[in-house]
Design a protein around this motif. Structure first.
Motif: not given
Length: 265
Positions: A124-142
């Motif tokens: 992981p780029m920024d360590g292991w994180r909570e699901n909602e944090e991952v979702i937010a960043d994947l949405r930002s990627l799109v």
């Protein structure tokens, strides 16, 4: 190949191949790991030996047992990439059969699979994180890097027909540039949503796959039932993308569905 109760497979319990949502499972070896980790690491973890032999014509690899453990025989002299592909394929069959037979054993040594990725390109780029944090960043990627739209499926679309968990379409921005429109069912558990967002990102990145498999209106319908990753492709990219963003993914191959038929109410 059959795995007997009580036989060690090197410390990693086998993952379930269902769509059931569960919590963190750092000790489960999942199908996508078989194509992400080095072969040498996989065979050590699963305690499967590999030996090169002169095999009969037409045979390139097969599993076998002998005293002390399980082995994979590979035709000698094969290029390294081909040899490793054959080994990965047989390890996948080994994994699926172990889960399908229900012969998961409590005698396996506990192991944090995350440690196998330490220092690798899939850590992981920024360590292991909570699901909602991952979702937010994947949405930002799109939305930001891919210039698209990433939203929950609109409330008016419920109930969704069939097994639909996500959709992807493509539109055009003010400059006439093609842009993705990605949606995920917000009612699903956070882990499943995170993996579906990863799958959406992978399909968007694979333009040929998204165009080839969309319906007449250019819409991709993604099912919500998990399947194990079978090798390189969009599903493997999805799993590794989710992991790079900080979640240990579950099985990340989702079916692409035909255009669902709305039931008349």
């Amino acid at each position: 190949m059959v795995i007997q109760d009580g036989s060690p497979l090197g410390g990693a319990a086998m993952s379930g191949l269902t769509d059931a949502e569960c919590g963190p499972d750092w000790g489960l070896l999942r199908a996508h790991d078989l194509w992400a980790l080095p072969v040498e690491v996989l065979t050590e973890v699963m305690e499967v030996g590999v030996v090169e032999l002169e095999l009969p014509q037409g045979s390139y690899a097969f599993p076998f047992r002998k005293t002390g453990g399980r082995w994979i025989a590979v035709q000698s002299g094969l290029p390294p990439d081909e040899r490793n592909r054959l080994v990965r394929d047989l390890l996948f069959s080994y994994l699926v059969e172990a889960v399908g037979s229900g012969r998961q054993t409590s005698s396996l040594r506990a192991m944090d699979i995350r440690a196998l990725y330490a220092g690798s390109q899939w850590e992981p780029m920024d360590g292991w994180r909570e699901n909602e944090e991952v979702i937010a960043d994947l949405r930002s990627l799109v939305g930001e890097r891919l210039g698209g739209v990433a939203e929950d499926i609109p409330e008016g679309a419920y109930p969704l027909p069939g097994e639909v968990g996500a959709t992807i379409a493509f539109g055009y921005d003010e400059a006439g540039k093609r842009c993705p429109l990605a949606f995920v069912d917000s009612r699903l558990p956070s882990g499943l949503r995170a993996d579906l967002w990863g799958f959406n990102v992978a399909l968007i990145a694979d333009g040929e796959a998204s165009e080839r498999k969309s319906d007449a209106e250019g819409i991709l319908y993604v099912g919500r039932r998990r399947r194990p990753v079978r090798g390189p492709g969009s599903a493997l990219l999805a799993a590794l993308t989710v992991q790079r963003f900080g979640r240990r993914p579950q099985d990340c191959d989702f079916p692409l569905l035909g255009r669902p038929v709305q039931e008349e109410g």
